[in-house]
Design a protein around this motif. Structure first.
Motif, PDB file in Angstrom:
ATOM      1  N   LYS A  53       2.827 -31.623  11.546  1.00 60.33           N
ATOM      2  CA  LYS A  53       3.192 -31.933  10.706  1.00 60.33           C
ATOM      3  C   LYS A  53       4.356 -33.159  10.936  1.00 60.33           C
ATOM      4  O   LYS A  53       5.774 -32.180  10.572  1.00 60.33           O
ATOM      5  N   GLY A  54       5.448 -33.778  11.041  1.00 59.58           N
ATOM      6  CA  GLY A  54       6.287 -34.439  10.682  1.00 59.58           C
ATOM      7  C   GLY A  54       6.817 -34.697   9.304  1.00 59.58           C
ATOM      8  O   GLY A  54       6.533 -35.956   9.212  1.00 59.58           O
ATOM      9  N   PHE A  55       8.171 -34.660   8.743  1.00 62.59           N
ATOM     10  CA  PHE A  55       8.193 -35.376   7.331  1.00 62.59           C
ATOM     11  C   PHE A  55       9.413 -36.235   7.364  1.00 62.59           C
ATOM     12  O   PHE A  55      10.331 -35.703   7.910  1.00 62.59           O
ATOM     13  N   ILE A  56       9.290 -37.822   7.227  1.00 58.78           N
ATOM     14  CA  ILE A  56      10.028 -38.670   7.740  1.00 58.78           C
ATOM     15  C   ILE A  56      10.596 -39.001   6.135  1.00 58.78           C
ATOM     16  O   ILE A  56      10.256 -39.378   5.457  1.00 58.78           O
ATOM     17  N   LYS A 107      -1.492 -46.519   8.262  1.00 64.19           N
ATOM     18  CA  LYS A 107      -2.542 -46.233   8.267  1.00 64.19           C
ATOM     19  C   LYS A 107      -2.207 -44.820   8.374  1.00 64.19           C
ATOM     20  O   LYS A 107      -2.740 -43.346   8.607  1.00 64.19           O
ATOM     21  N   VAL A 108      -1.095 -44.037   7.640  1.00 62.55           N
ATOM     22  CA  VAL A 108      -0.254 -42.685   8.100  1.00 62.55           C
ATOM     23  C   VAL A 108      -0.256 -42.156   6.103  1.00 62.55           C
ATOM     24  O   VAL A 108       0.148 -42.831   5.094  1.00 62.55           O
ATOM     25  N   LYS A 109      -0.293 -41.303   6.078  1.00 61.83           N
ATOM     26  CA  LYS A 109      -0.023 -40.445   4.918  1.00 61.83           C
ATOM     27  C   LYS A 109       1.325 -40.735   4.324  1.00 61.83           C
ATOM     28  O   LYS A 109       2.749 -40.837   4.928  1.00 61.83           O
ATOM     29  N   CYS A 110       1.601 -40.385   2.411  1.00 66.45           N
ATOM     30  CA  CYS A 110       3.225 -40.896   2.409  1.00 66.45           C
ATOM     31  C   CYS A 110       2.709 -40.468   0.686  1.00 66.45           C
ATOM     32  O   CYS A 110       2.151 -40.316  -0.038  1.00 66.45           O
ATOM     33  N   GLU A 143       1.711 -35.918  13.622  1.00 64.36           N
ATOM     34  CA  GLU A 143       1.494 -36.226  12.334  1.00 64.36           C
ATOM     35  C   GLU A 143       2.491 -36.691  11.612  1.00 64.36           C
ATOM     36  O   GLU A 143       3.333 -36.271  11.110  1.00 64.36           O
ATOM     37  N   PRO A 144       2.757 -38.291  11.398  1.00 63.76           N
ATOM     38  CA  PRO A 144       4.191 -38.893  10.421  1.00 63.76           C
ATOM     39  C   PRO A 144       3.278 -38.349   9.437  1.00 63.76           C
ATOM     40  O   PRO A 144       2.354 -38.694   8.872  1.00 63.76           O
ATOM     41  N   ILE A 145       4.197 -38.230   8.498  1.00 62.88           N
ATOM     42  CA  ILE A 145       4.272 -38.327   7.173  1.00 62.88           C
ATOM     43  C   ILE A 145       5.785 -38.904   6.380  1.00 62.88           C
ATOM     44  O   ILE A 145       6.078 -38.285   6.125  1.00 62.88           O
ATOM     45  N   VAL A 146       5.031 -39.751   5.608  1.00 56.37           N
ATOM     46  CA  VAL A 146       6.419 -40.476   4.643  1.00 56.37           C
ATOM     47  C   VAL A 146       6.642 -39.803   3.872  1.00 56.37           C
ATOM     48  O   VAL A 146       6.267 -40.359   3.322  1.00 56.37           O
ATOM     49  N   CYS A 147       8.042 -39.757   3.966  1.00 54.94           N
ATOM     50  CA  CYS A 147       8.208 -38.711   1.996  1.00 54.94           C
ATOM     51  C   CYS A 147       9.688 -39.836   1.729  1.00 54.94           C
ATOM     52  O   CYS A 147      10.592 -39.517   2.292  1.00 54.94           O
TER      53      CYS A 147
END
Length: 243
Positions: free
Chosen positions: A3-6, A64-67, A42-46
């Motif tokens: 998991k990558g928290f952007i 279509k990525v998590k935010c 997996e990008p998760i935009v923070c």
């Protein structure tokens, strides 16, 4: 999947809305998200709940990525709340300021975190000094202790100042896995940084592996001069925030 928290906001002071600046056919944030996907991270935009960051959520939805939207100032709390929301035990931090990060180095860091049962792995020295190749790998559980005596208004931008206070913290600094050019600044804070990033993109096109980027700077030893003079000011700013 890792998991990558952007970490990203539009409220940057020196270079306003820098995450929305164009880089080739995409903006900076889109480029970072797509680079994650390329490396199977997996990008998760923070981002924050501030209305100015609605555009960031919109970009995430379009791709279509998590935010996750959380605290504006308290970055550690934003990460912690995001980890709780998505039930994530460990993650790697990816700064939207660093569009040419080294995904392989990030994967190596995460594997080391788990294999050696560490709480956190700090970026390599070269990355912390402006090379912007790798972020922090960390266990979500340590964030609650790091967040003691903070609230939503606490500026935790310099996260190590809070995390290093944790008792019996198991940590290390990631060793240099590759030989990097000695003078290499690939983070985005100033106009000159943007000029350099655009130049690298224009020269290399889609061949933006860190190996190709390193080779470009080795073969063109004056290229770093576009923005390297800014690095001293940037490092001083980082140190002043840590006080």
């Amino acid at each position: 999947m890792i998991k990558g928290f952007i970490t990203v906001r539009t409220s940057s002071s020196r270079l306003p809305s820098k995450c929305l600046l164009k880089l080739g056919e995409n903006n900076i944030l889109t480029s970072v998200i797509l680079r994650c996907i390329k490396y199977k991270i997996e990008p998760i935009v923070c981002t924050s709940v501030n209305p100015s960051d609605d555009i960031i959520e919109e970009i995430s939805q379009n791709l279509k990525v998590k935010c996750f939207r959380g605290s504006l100032q308290n970055k550690l709390k934003r990460w912690s709340d995001c980890a709780v929301f998505y039930n994530i035990e460990e993650f790697h931090t990816i700064d939207a300021d660093d569009p040419f990060f080294d995904g392989n180095e990030m994967i190596f860091s995460m594997k080391k975190l788990i294999a050696e049962d560490l709480d956190i792995i700090l970026p390599t020295i070269s990355s912390s000094n402006g090379g912007a190749s790798v972020g922090y790998s960390l266990k979500s559980k340590i964030l609650l202790e790091a967040l003691k005596d903070t609230d939503d208004s606490t500026d935790t931008e310099m996260i190590w100042s809070y995390i290093k206070k944790i008792k019996n913290l198991k940590f290390t600094t990631l060793e240099e896995t590759k030989t990097r050019p000695e003078k290499l600044r690939l983070t985005l804070d100033f106009e000159e940084d943007y000029l350099l990033l655009k130049a690298v993109k224009n020269i290399l096109g889609d061949n933006l592996s860190r190996e190709n980027i390193d080779e470009l700077f080795i073969e063109n030893p004056d290229l770093h001069k576009i923005n390297w003079f800014r690095n001293k000011e940037w490092i001083q700013n980082q140190k002043s925030k840590s006080l």
